[in-house]
Design a protein around this motif. Structure first.
Motif, short mmCIF file in Angstrom:
data_model
loop_
_atom_site.label_atom_id
_atom_site.label_comp_id
_atom_site.label_asym_id
_atom_site.label_seq_id
_atom_site.Cartn_x
_atom_site.Cartn_y
_atom_site.Cartn_z
N ARG A 55 88.75 28.82 -3.08
CA ARG A 55 88.25 28.56 -1.72
C ARG A 55 87.09 27.57 -1.83
O ARG A 55 86.29 27.63 -2.75
CB ARG A 55 87.74 29.86 -1.09
N ASP A 56 87.01 26.67 -0.87
CA ASP A 56 85.97 25.65 -0.95
C ASP A 56 84.56 26.24 -1.02
O ASP A 56 83.70 25.72 -1.73
CB ASP A 56 86.08 24.64 0.21
N ASP A 57 84.36 27.37 -0.33
CA ASP A 57 83.04 28.02 -0.32
C ASP A 57 82.58 28.43 -1.72
O ASP A 57 81.39 28.57 -1.98
CB ASP A 57 83.06 29.29 0.53
ZN ZN Z 1 85.87 27.73 3.35
#
Ligand code: ZN
Ligand code: ATP
Length: 226
Positions: A55-57
């Protein structure tokens, strides 16, 4: 800090807006991978450069912890987590190495369409919904404005209609989502795009040369694109 390694590990988004363009860019740099069964880890074939699909986070934290060496992530996410670290007194753990020219968007304040916008001072005492609380808080502080930051993880644009906030601070690309929610953009806090991020401190093993080579190839590919 990270243990010595002789392969480079790059974190990219598993699925979403940056997933495909990130893979294409790395492929254009001459990287190829063996498809993995779990589809989370891709073993590099042409070069000792592996991918982690996440996930980008999670990308800034993976770099900060030394789990990954490089990452492709939105500047919005990288800056938010850097600002969040700064607020609790942590040292910068990563830095932006290159802007990559895709995933462009702006982090903007947006207010109900019928407001007569006269500038940031109008925000004093209001409630602002956002998924970017640290960037927003730092911006408000620079403007000398006291407002309430309402942190939401999603569906930020409906907060004014629900009455949970007076206005929002959110990512905008075409503006269609804002219009659909009777909001209009009024201030830009950040011009964002996908970036290549790396650790604040460089590498002191085989990864240094690999990263250098990858950056050189990336610069060549990015130059051809514009
Ligand atoms: Zn995200
Ligand atoms: P994940 O499942 O990885 O957490 P996500 O839903 O957080 O995915 P996406 O919506 O795929 O992420 O957006 C990834 C990045 O794309 C954003 O952080 C931002 O940098 C960029 N982006 C470009 N345009 C937009 C937009 N209109 N809205 C949101 N993000 C955008």
């Amino acid at each position: 800090g990270s243990a010595s390694r002789d392969r480079l590990r790059i974190a990219i988004q598993k699925s979403g807006r940056l997933a495909e363009p990130a893979r294409s860019l790395l492929a254009a740099c001459g990287l190829s991978w063996r498809e993995s069964r779990d589809r989370l880890f891709c073993y590099g074939e042409s070069l000792p450069v592996d991918l982690l699909l996440v996930r980008d986070d999670d990308i800034p934290g993976l770099i900060a912890d030394g789990v990954c060496d490089l990452g492709i992530v939105g500047r919005n996410e990288l800056d938010e987590q850097a600002a969040g670290r700064a607020r609790i007194g942590l040292a910068p753990a990563y830095r932006e190495l290159r802007g990559l020219g895709f995933g462009q968007c702006r982090l903007m304040l947006a207010v109900p369409e019928d407001w007569d916008w006269q500038g940031p001072r109008q925000l004093q005492g209001l409630r602002i919904a956002t998924s970017y609380p640290a960037i927003l808080a730092a911006w408000l502080e620079r403007q000398g404005i006291q407002a309430q930051v309402v942190e939401l993880s999603g569906s930020v644009e409906i907060a004014p209609r629900l009455g949970t906030a007076d206005l929002i601070c959110d990512l905008v690309s075409s503006g269609a989502t804002l219009r659909a929610n009777q909001l209009k953009p009024v201030e830009t806090l950040l011009e964002s795009e996908a970036v290549l991020a790396g650790p604040a401190q460089g590498f002191d093993d085989a990864r240094a040369g690999l990263a250098q080579m990858l950056l050189r190839r990336m610069d060549g590919v990015l130059q051809l694109k514009d």
